[in-house]
Motif scaffolding. Structure first.
Motif, PDB file in Angstrom:
ATOM      1  N   LEU A 146       0.738  -1.311  -0.231  1.00  0.00           N
ATOM      2  CA  LEU A 146      -0.075  -0.111  -0.138  1.00  0.00           C
ATOM      3  C   LEU A 146       0.867   1.178  -0.167  1.00  0.00           C
ATOM      4  CD1 LEU A 146      -2.887  -0.768   2.414  1.00  0.00           C
ATOM      5  CD2 LEU A 146      -3.318  -0.295   0.142  1.00  0.00           C
ATOM      6  N   LEU A 147       0.665   2.071  -1.098  1.00  0.00           N
ATOM      7  CA  LEU A 147       1.085   3.430  -1.146  1.00  0.00           C
ATOM      8  C   LEU A 147       0.351   4.356  -0.365  1.00  0.00           C
ATOM      9  CD1 LEU A 147       2.851   1.764  -3.306  1.00  0.00           C
ATOM     10  CD2 LEU A 147       3.317   4.192  -4.255  1.00  0.00           C
ATOM     11  N   PRO A 148       0.552   5.072   0.899  1.00  0.00           N
ATOM     12  CA  PRO A 148      -0.648   6.024   1.179  1.00  0.00           C
ATOM     13  C   PRO A 148      -0.853   7.078   0.262  1.00  0.00           C
ATOM     14  CG  PRO A 148       1.127   5.453   2.807  1.00  0.00           C
ATOM     15  CD  PRO A 148       1.632   4.691   1.592  1.00  0.00           C
ATOM     16  N   THR A 149      -0.185   7.379  -0.489  1.00  0.00           N
ATOM     17  CA  THR A 149      -0.408   8.569  -1.449  1.00  0.00           C
ATOM     18  C   THR A 149       0.611   8.261  -2.627  1.00  0.00           C
ATOM     19  OG1 THR A 149      -0.523  10.940  -1.769  1.00  0.00           O
ATOM     20  CG2 THR A 149       1.005  10.116  -0.241  1.00  0.00           C
ATOM     21  N   TRP A 150       0.119   8.964  -3.697  1.00  0.00           N
ATOM     22  CA  TRP A 150       0.989   9.062  -4.772  1.00  0.00           C
ATOM     23  C   TRP A 150       2.013  10.407  -4.459  1.00  0.00           C
ATOM     24  CZ3 TRP A 150       2.882   5.545  -7.761  1.00  0.00           C
ATOM     25  CH2 TRP A 150       3.575   5.835  -8.939  1.00  0.00           C
ATOM     26  N   GLY A 151       3.072  10.414  -5.188  1.00  0.00           N
ATOM     27  CA  GLY A 151       4.284  11.449  -4.608  1.00  0.00           C
ATOM     28  C   GLY A 151       3.712  12.914  -4.908  1.00  0.00           C
ATOM     29  N   ASP A 152       3.028  13.015  -6.185  1.00  0.00           N
ATOM     30  CA  ASP A 152       2.667  14.245  -6.425  1.00  0.00           C
ATOM     31  C   ASP A 152       1.975  15.143  -5.366  1.00  0.00           C
ATOM     32  OD1 ASP A 152       0.277  12.691  -7.034  1.00  0.00           O
ATOM     33  OD2 ASP A 152      -0.476  14.370  -8.117  1.00  0.00           O
ATOM     34  N   LYS A 153       1.448  14.450  -4.178  1.00  0.00           N
ATOM     35  CA  LYS A 153       0.575  15.006  -3.112  1.00  0.00           C
ATOM     36  C   LYS A 153       1.292  15.368  -2.149  1.00  0.00           C
ATOM     37  CE  LYS A 153      -3.317  14.281  -5.344  1.00  0.00           C
ATOM     38  NZ  LYS A 153      -2.736  13.506  -6.466  1.00  0.00           N
ATOM     39  N   TRP A 154       2.774  15.246  -2.234  1.00  0.00           N
ATOM     40  CA  TRP A 154       3.671  15.763  -1.224  1.00  0.00           C
ATOM     41  C   TRP A 154       4.823  16.555  -1.812  1.00  0.00           C
ATOM     42  CZ3 TRP A 154       8.977  13.791  -1.355  1.00  0.00           C
ATOM     43  CH2 TRP A 154       8.788  12.577  -1.984  1.00  0.00           C
ATOM     44  N   ASN A 155       5.293  16.329  -3.253  1.00  0.00           N
ATOM     45  CA  ASN A 155       5.995  16.737  -3.935  1.00  0.00           C
ATOM     46  C   ASN A 155       5.591  17.048  -5.474  1.00  0.00           C
ATOM     47  OD1 ASN A 155       8.163  18.167  -5.502  1.00  0.00           O
ATOM     48  ND2 ASN A 155       9.754  16.396  -4.856  1.00  0.00           N
ATOM     49  N   TRP A 188       3.989  -1.370   3.765  1.00  0.00           N
ATOM     50  CA  TRP A 188       3.807   0.189   3.536  1.00  0.00           C
ATOM     51  C   TRP A 188       5.107   0.615   2.575  1.00  0.00           C
ATOM     52  CZ3 TRP A 188      -0.568   1.217   5.018  1.00  0.00           C
ATOM     53  CH2 TRP A 188      -1.281   0.862   6.249  1.00  0.00           C
ATOM     54  N   ILE A 189       4.556   1.477   1.500  1.00  0.00           N
ATOM     55  CA  ILE A 189       5.560   1.897   0.440  1.00  0.00           C
ATOM     56  C   ILE A 189       5.279   3.486   0.312  1.00  0.00           C
ATOM     57  CG2 ILE A 189       6.099   1.770  -1.839  1.00  0.00           C
ATOM     58  CD1 ILE A 189       5.139  -1.119  -2.147  1.00  0.00           C
ATOM     59  N   LEU A 190       5.927   4.299   1.073  1.00  0.00           N
ATOM     60  CA  LEU A 190       6.016   5.624   0.916  1.00  0.00           C
ATOM     61  C   LEU A 190       6.751   5.980  -0.487  1.00  0.00           C
ATOM     62  CD1 LEU A 190       6.990   6.796   4.343  1.00  0.00           C
ATOM     63  CD2 LEU A 190       4.671   5.687   3.565  1.00  0.00           C
ATOM     64  N   GLY A 191       6.596   7.308  -0.618  1.00  0.00           N
ATOM     65  CA  GLY A 191       7.079   7.933  -1.834  1.00  0.00           C
ATOM     66  C   GLY A 191       6.092   7.969  -3.000  1.00  0.00           C
ATOM     67  N   GLY A 192       6.052   7.389  -4.026  1.00  0.00           N
ATOM     68  CA  GLY A 192       5.225   7.349  -5.193  1.00  0.00           C
ATOM     69  C   GLY A 192       5.947   8.259  -6.262  1.00  0.00           C
ATOM     70  N   ASP A 193       6.988   7.709  -6.490  1.00  0.00           N
ATOM     71  CA  ASP A 193       7.546   8.295  -8.014  1.00  0.00           C
ATOM     72  C   ASP A 193       7.828   9.719  -8.076  1.00  0.00           C
ATOM     73  OD1 ASP A 193       8.348   7.850 -10.537  1.00  0.00           O
ATOM     74  OD2 ASP A 193       6.723   8.401 -11.499  1.00  0.00           O
ATOM     75  N   ARG A 194       8.262  10.321  -6.772  1.00  0.00           N
ATOM     76  CA  ARG A 194       8.653  11.518  -6.813  1.00  0.00           C
ATOM     77  C   ARG A 194      10.001  11.607  -5.668  1.00  0.00           C
ATOM     78  NH1 ARG A 194       5.224  11.604  -9.841  1.00  0.00           N
ATOM     79  NH2 ARG A 194       3.727  13.306 -10.296  1.00  0.00           N
ATOM     80  N   PRO A 195      10.919  12.675  -6.162  1.00  0.00           N
ATOM     81  CA  PRO A 195      12.184  12.460  -5.157  1.00  0.00           C
ATOM     82  C   PRO A 195      12.027  13.355  -3.997  1.00  0.00           C
ATOM     83  CG  PRO A 195      12.287  14.261  -7.061  1.00  0.00           C
ATOM     84  CD  PRO A 195      10.817  13.473  -7.235  1.00  0.00           C
ATOM     85  N   ILE A 196      12.913  13.096  -2.995  1.00  0.00           N
ATOM     86  CA  ILE A 196      12.955  13.837  -1.806  1.00  0.00           C
ATOM     87  C   ILE A 196      13.907  14.803  -2.127  1.00  0.00           C
ATOM     88  CG2 ILE A 196      13.808  13.935   0.605  1.00  0.00           C
ATOM     89  CD1 ILE A 196      12.545  11.439   1.082  1.00  0.00           C
ATOM     90  N   GLU A 197      13.488  16.312  -2.297  1.00  0.00           N
ATOM     91  CA  GLU A 197      14.400  17.362  -2.463  1.00  0.00           C
ATOM     92  C   GLU A 197      14.750  18.213  -1.575  1.00  0.00           C
ATOM     93  OE1 GLU A 197      13.510  17.757  -7.317  1.00  0.00           O
ATOM     94  OE2 GLU A 197      11.735  18.717  -6.009  1.00  0.00           O
ATOM     95  N   ASN A 198      14.340  18.151  -0.325  1.00  0.00           N
ATOM     96  CA  ASN A 198      14.515  19.188   0.717  1.00  0.00           C
ATOM     97  C   ASN A 198      14.070  18.556   1.988  1.00  0.00           C
ATOM     98  OD1 ASN A 198      11.714  19.611   1.187  1.00  0.00           O
ATOM     99  ND2 ASN A 198      11.663  20.945  -0.942  1.00  0.00           N
ATOM    100  N   ASP A 199      14.315  19.532   2.849  1.00  0.00           N
ATOM    101  CA  ASP A 199      14.225  18.744   4.297  1.00  0.00           C
ATOM    102  C   ASP A 199      12.704  18.627   4.773  1.00  0.00           C
ATOM    103  OD1 ASP A 199      16.881  18.660   4.857  1.00  0.00           O
ATOM    104  OD2 ASP A 199      17.084  20.624   5.944  1.00  0.00           O
TER     105      ASP A 199
END
Length: 473
Positions: A146-155, A188-199
């Protein structure tokens, strides 16, 4: 229950407490009918290289990417898909709770995940739909990734957005999910095809992971799905919540995904790793239809290359399946095959042979060993990869185009050796030669050329290993 008094000067804290109160008062869903004792990855092996299930047995992560499963399919369709993947011996179905367009486009039941796009206000009707997918997968013996969210919802970076998550509401949302699926076979799979770019991005992921841990009591492992040609280890390897690493090698011919796996395998502290998004079957290479489409040969190579480089499992993907493309639905990136037809593409039928091979020999002491190959291991479609048991009692060598190769037999154990040729297209194993263990020996696969990949299995003849074809359970 009363809401604690909070000064008007603290609107963020007031919103956080209101969200917590709403979740605390939310009705508890009824218990689902019990399915089988479905294995799910619950622990990491003592040597930190492999996954174990809730009973301490080796867990082979054979995933499929079904990102839009919850968002785009009705229950009849979802059941059809899940039954097929269970029949093909997959173990994990990777799907997204809050999909890329899920916040604004209702699922077939007419539901959206959040009330007012607020992560602290999950919609009960929608989560009953999520429950159905998780429970049906469980009944079929499948773990849900389960990915809680796709990555565009946090980056947002690209795609639809909007960015909905903060560290504060990510923790609340994670705790809700953790509680709701505490007793279910999930990873649990966090992330969703987006990079972590800042703190801030890192803080959101950390808070969501901590919420999940709070909610499920640490019963499930947590990982991170990154963007193309990146690994979760790049920015998160030392995070205490990250139990194992995922990389995404991406969608192109001849992407040498074993390099990403080898890099993660070499990191300290050691953590299990796998390719969670290699080139998809029926995907246009480098996202251009004019380049041609990847096929089952590509998916096989990515699987064996990654596994023999040290991966603890592998994820298959089909471009038409992840989006559940169908006639009348706008294709994403030149999708061309309706999903029901794509369901039976040959690559999806061949992944179980890789699982069967790995599980046919002791799992927890397997190591990558390119030094088994004497001379140049080749490049591109000619690449040769090797892995073996740490005690030398068995070895697997993958020739991706049937090229001959030589093996240093001194790295194996036993006075006598026997061999098998495994066809990764059919899973059939052909008995080969038996000979004394000495020096270097050349091996020639049964056929040669593009699409003619083979696996050589070498065993210590004194060991009672079974033929490598077919799953033991």
């Amino acid at each position: 229950m009363t809401t604690p008094s909070v000064p008007d000067s603290c609107p963020a804290l007031r919103a956080c407490l209101a969200g917590l109160l709403a979740l605390a008062l939310a009705p508890t869903r009824p218990a689902a009918a019990a399915g089988p004792d479905t294995p799910y990855p619950a622990k990491v092996s003592e040597n930190r290289r492999f996954l174990l299930d809730q009973h301490g047995r080796p867990f082979f992560y054979l995933g499929d990417t079904a990102w839009e499963l919850i968002h785009r399919l009705n229950r009849e369709e979802a059941g059809l898909y899940l039954k097929d993947r269970a029949d093909q011996k997959f173990t994990v179905i990777q799907t997204v709770v809050l999909a890329e367009h899920g916040h604004e486009q209702p699922n077939p039941q007419g539901h959206v995940p959040l009330v007012g796009n607020d992560p602290t206000r999950p919609d009960e009707a929608y989560f009953a739909d999520v429950d159905w997918v998780v429970d049906r997968a469980d009944e079929l013996g499948l773990c849900t990734g389960l990915l809680p969210t796709w990555g565009d919802k946090w980056n947002k970076k690209w795609g639809r957005g909007p960015e909905l998550f903060t560290p504060e509401n990510a923790r609340i949302y994670g705790a809700y999910l953790g509680r709701r699926y505490r007793d279910k076979p999930v990873v649990w799979i966090l992330g969703g095809d987006r990079p972590i770019e800042n703190d801030r991005h890192k803080a959101i992921m950390r808070a969501m992971a901590e919420g999940l841990r709070q909610g499920d009591g640490g019963r499930h492992l947590i990982t991170f799905h990154p963007t193309g040609w990146q690994s979760s280890a790049d920015r998160l390897h030392d995070e205490p919540w990250l139990d194992f690493n995922m990389c995404q090698s991406g969608h192109a011919f001849n992407h040498e995904n074993f390099r990403l796996i080898a890099a993660d395998y070499a990191r300290t502290p050691a953590k299990p790793c796998l390719d969670a998004e290699p080139g998809y079957e029926d995907h246009p290479s480098e996202f251009k239809a004019s380049n041609g489409y990847l096929d089952d040969y590509e998916t096989r190579r990515f699987a064996y290359w990654a596994l023999f480089a040290g991966a603890c499992g592998h994820t298959y993907g089909c471009h038409d399946i992840w989006q559940f493309y169908d006639k009348g639905r706008a294709p994403i990136t030149f999708a061309r095959t309706p999903w029901r037809q794509a369901l039976v593409l040959p690559g999806s039928r061949q992944m179980k042979h890789a699982r069967a091979l790995i599980e046919s020999r002791p799992v927890l002491d397997r190591i990558p060993d390119p030094s088994l190959i004497v001379g140049d291991p080749g490049k591109g479609t000619d690449r040769i990869a090797a892995t073996r048991g740490a005690d030398g009692s068995y070895a697997f060598v993958y020739s991706s185009s049937g090229m001959p190769f030589s093996v240093d037999l001194g790295r194996l154990s036993g006075r006598g050796l026997r061999t098998w040729w495994l066809d990764p297209r059919s899973g059939e194993a052909r008995a080969g030669e038996s000979f004394a263990r000495e020096g270097t020996r050349e091996f020639r696969p049964p056929s040669r050329g593009k699409g003619n990949d083979w696996v050589l299995v070498i065993d210590d003849a004194s060991r009672a290993y079974r033929a490598p074809g077919g799953l033991a359970r």
